[in-house]
Each structure stands twice: as structure tokens, then as C-alpha cells.
Write a protein that holds these residues in place. Structure first.
Motif, PDB file in Angstrom:
ATOM      1  N   THR A 100      11.655 -11.371   4.027  1.00  0.00           N
ATOM      2  CA  THR A 100      11.480 -11.183   5.473  1.00  0.00           C
ATOM      3  C   THR A 100      11.535  -9.696   5.809  1.00  0.00           C
ATOM      4  O   THR A 100      10.692  -9.186   6.564  1.00  0.00           O
ATOM      5  CB  THR A 100      12.555 -11.963   6.254  1.00  0.00           C
ATOM      6  OG1 THR A 100      12.409 -13.359   5.941  1.00  0.00           O
ATOM      7  CG2 THR A 100      12.402 -11.773   7.753  1.00  0.00           C
ATOM      8  N   ALA A 101      12.500  -8.989   5.248  1.00  0.00           N
ATOM      9  CA  ALA A 101      12.638  -7.551   5.508  1.00  0.00           C
ATOM     10  C   ALA A 101      11.460  -6.773   4.926  1.00  0.00           C
ATOM     11  O   ALA A 101      10.959  -5.833   5.559  1.00  0.00           O
ATOM     12  CB  ALA A 101      13.953  -7.051   4.926  1.00  0.00           C
ATOM     13  N   ALA A 102      10.995  -7.149   3.740  1.00  0.00           N
ATOM     14  CA  ALA A 102       9.871  -6.445   3.127  1.00  0.00           C
ATOM     15  C   ALA A 102       8.582  -6.653   3.912  1.00  0.00           C
ATOM     16  O   ALA A 102       7.791  -5.718   4.075  1.00  0.00           O
ATOM     17  CB  ALA A 102       9.699  -6.888   1.678  1.00  0.00           C
ATOM     18  N   GLU A 108       4.967  -2.463   9.327  1.00  0.00           N
ATOM     19  CA  GLU A 108       5.064  -1.089   9.845  1.00  0.00           C
ATOM     20  C   GLU A 108       4.137  -0.151   9.066  1.00  0.00           C
ATOM     21  O   GLU A 108       3.425   0.660   9.662  1.00  0.00           O
ATOM     22  CB  GLU A 108       6.511  -0.618   9.772  1.00  0.00           C
ATOM     23  CG  GLU A 108       6.734   0.772  10.291  1.00  0.00           C
ATOM     24  CD  GLU A 108       6.511   0.919  11.786  1.00  0.00           C
ATOM     25  OE1 GLU A 108       6.259   2.067  12.236  1.00  0.00           O
ATOM     26  OE2 GLU A 108       6.564  -0.083  12.519  1.00  0.00           O
ATOM     27  N   LEU A 109       4.131  -0.272   7.756  1.00  0.00           N
ATOM     28  CA  LEU A 109       3.234   0.551   6.937  1.00  0.00           C
ATOM     29  C   LEU A 109       1.770   0.250   7.245  1.00  0.00           C
ATOM     30  O   LEU A 109       0.928   1.154   7.218  1.00  0.00           O
ATOM     31  CB  LEU A 109       3.508   0.318   5.451  1.00  0.00           C
ATOM     32  CG  LEU A 109       4.807   0.870   4.894  1.00  0.00           C
ATOM     33  CD1 LEU A 109       5.010   0.400   3.459  1.00  0.00           C
ATOM     34  CD2 LEU A 109       4.830   2.387   4.981  1.00  0.00           C
ATOM     35  N   ALA A 110       1.473  -1.008   7.507  1.00  0.00           N
ATOM     36  CA  ALA A 110       0.092  -1.389   7.828  1.00  0.00           C
ATOM     37  C   ALA A 110      -0.429  -0.593   9.016  1.00  0.00           C
ATOM     38  O   ALA A 110      -1.589  -0.173   9.033  1.00  0.00           O
ATOM     39  CB  ALA A 110       0.004  -2.891   8.100  1.00  0.00           C
ATOM     40  N   GLY A 115      -3.404   2.273   9.100  1.00  0.00           N
ATOM     41  CA  GLY A 115      -4.197   2.187  10.319  1.00  0.00           C
ATOM     42  C   GLY A 115      -4.713   0.806  10.650  1.00  0.00           C
ATOM     43  O   GLY A 115      -5.755   0.666  11.297  1.00  0.00           O
ATOM     44  N   LEU A 116      -3.989  -0.227  10.265  1.00  0.00           N
ATOM     45  CA  LEU A 116      -4.445  -1.595  10.506  1.00  0.00           C
ATOM     46  C   LEU A 116      -3.986  -2.098  11.872  1.00  0.00           C
ATOM     47  O   LEU A 116      -2.980  -1.648  12.414  1.00  0.00           O
ATOM     48  CB  LEU A 116      -3.929  -2.525   9.408  1.00  0.00           C
ATOM     49  CG  LEU A 116      -4.369  -2.158   7.986  1.00  0.00           C
ATOM     50  CD1 LEU A 116      -3.788  -3.126   6.982  1.00  0.00           C
ATOM     51  CD2 LEU A 116      -5.883  -2.101   7.882  1.00  0.00           C
ATOM     52  N   THR A 117      -4.730  -3.044  12.391  1.00  0.00           N
ATOM     53  CA  THR A 117      -4.405  -3.641  13.693  1.00  0.00           C
ATOM     54  C   THR A 117      -4.108  -5.126  13.608  1.00  0.00           C
ATOM     55  O   THR A 117      -3.648  -5.720  14.583  1.00  0.00           O
ATOM     56  CB  THR A 117      -5.563  -3.416  14.683  1.00  0.00           C
ATOM     57  OG1 THR A 117      -6.761  -3.994  14.147  1.00  0.00           O
ATOM     58  CG2 THR A 117      -5.777  -1.928  14.954  1.00  0.00           C
ATOM     59  N   ALA A 118      -4.367  -5.741  12.455  1.00  0.00           N
ATOM     60  CA  ALA A 118      -4.101  -7.181  12.296  1.00  0.00           C
ATOM     61  C   ALA A 118      -3.924  -7.524  10.826  1.00  0.00           C
ATOM     62  O   ALA A 118      -4.531  -6.907   9.950  1.00  0.00           O
ATOM     63  CB  ALA A 118      -5.245  -8.010  12.879  1.00  0.00           C
TER      64      ALA A 118
END
Length: 160
Positions: A100-102, A108-110, A115-118
Motif C-alpha cells: 500500500t505504501a509503495a 507520487e513518482l508517476a 509526468g503521468l495523469t492517470a
């Protein structure tokens, strides 16, 4: 506390050991990788690194303080601001909240690094623990499908 690390060439042997040690455990809820995966592991690891360099996939390891791999967390098929999320935890580390934490950290890294939005995900209905991980991280069910002969749910998480 284990940390997410982007997969590197020098992780190859640890990743192979992780996959071998947990093969039967994983096969209980996700399709087995098959013998060819293990026989051709070096080439597959090189392909993974090439996809990462090309920006189409980002593979991460959840690594303990002692260097043991606790899990794998991947963003696959990066395109038009979205990617598919996939993950697997070692049996030894399951049920501790680490996945869950990962996934939260990878979300957040996405956004910040990739630069991801989904993000999209798929989970067979016989894997409720994985569904809970997604739901705790803001994923919502979008439908159902058959995945490797099993009924599965599809998920979406809008980022940002």
C-alpha cells in the motif's frame, strides 16, 4: 523501511532470485511467468532496461535495508500521460502494509518524475488483498473482464 528503487542492471540476480523464490506464491493469484522467463532472464532484464531508457516502462523494486527485494512495482505502457500499474510482493513481506505504501509512493513518482495523469490496473477477483491496495490509493473500479480465464476488475486512478 524498504525503499523504492528504479531497476538497474546490477539488480538482475536479485530480481531473478525474487522471482524464483516466490514463483509458486505468485502463481496462486497471477499467471505464472513460465519456464521461458527464467531460461531467458538475462535477455528479458536487458529488454526491461531498454524499455525504461525509452520511457515506455518504469520498473521499480522495493528494497529492504539489507538489499533484499520485498516487491516489484511497475508502470508499463506509458503513453499519452497514462500507464498500467503492476506489482507483486514477496510472500515474506505480504500483509504488512508495504505494498500500500509503495503504491502511494509510485503514484507520487508517476506525477512528479514521469509526468503521468492517470494509472490503470487489473486485478482478478480472487485477489482481494490487491484490490484493497488499489482502493486505499484512490483507484476506482471501472469494469470487469476475463484475465487469463479468471473474472477480474479494472481500475483507474486519476492523478493530480
Amino acid at each position: 523501511m524498504p525503499q523504492l528503487e528504479l531497476v538497474r542492471a546490477d539488480h538482475a540476480q536479485a530480481v531473478l532470485a525474487f522471482e524464483r523464490e516466490n514463483r509458486d506464491y505468485f502463481a496462486a493469484v497471477i499467471p505464472d511467468r513460465g519456464d521461458a522467463y527464467f531460461a531467458e532472464f538475462d535477455a528479458r532484464h536487458a529488454q526491461l532496461l531498454a524499455a525504461q531508457a525509452a520511457g515506455t516502462d518504469y520498473s521499480h523494486l522495493l528494497v529492504t535495508e539489507t538489499g533484499q527485494i520485498a516487491g516489484r512495482f511497475n508502470l508499463i505502457g506509458v503513453h499519452d500521460g497514462s500507464a498500467d500499474l503492476g506489482y507483486r510482493m514477496a510472500k515474506e513481506f505480504a500483509g504488512r502494509g508495504l505494498a500500500t505504501a509503495a503504491v502511494a509512493e509510485l503514484r507520487e513518482l508517476a506525477v512528479t518524475r514521469y509526468g503521468l495523469t492517470a494509472l490503470r490496473a487489473k486485478v482478478t477477483l480472487d485477489n482481494p488483498a490487491s484490490s484493497r491496495i488499489l482502493e486505499r490509493n484512490g483507484f476506482v473500479t471501472t469494469g470487469e473482464l476475463t484475465l487469463n480465464g479468471k473474472l477480474a476488475a479494472t481500475y483507474l486512478c486519476e492523478l493530480g
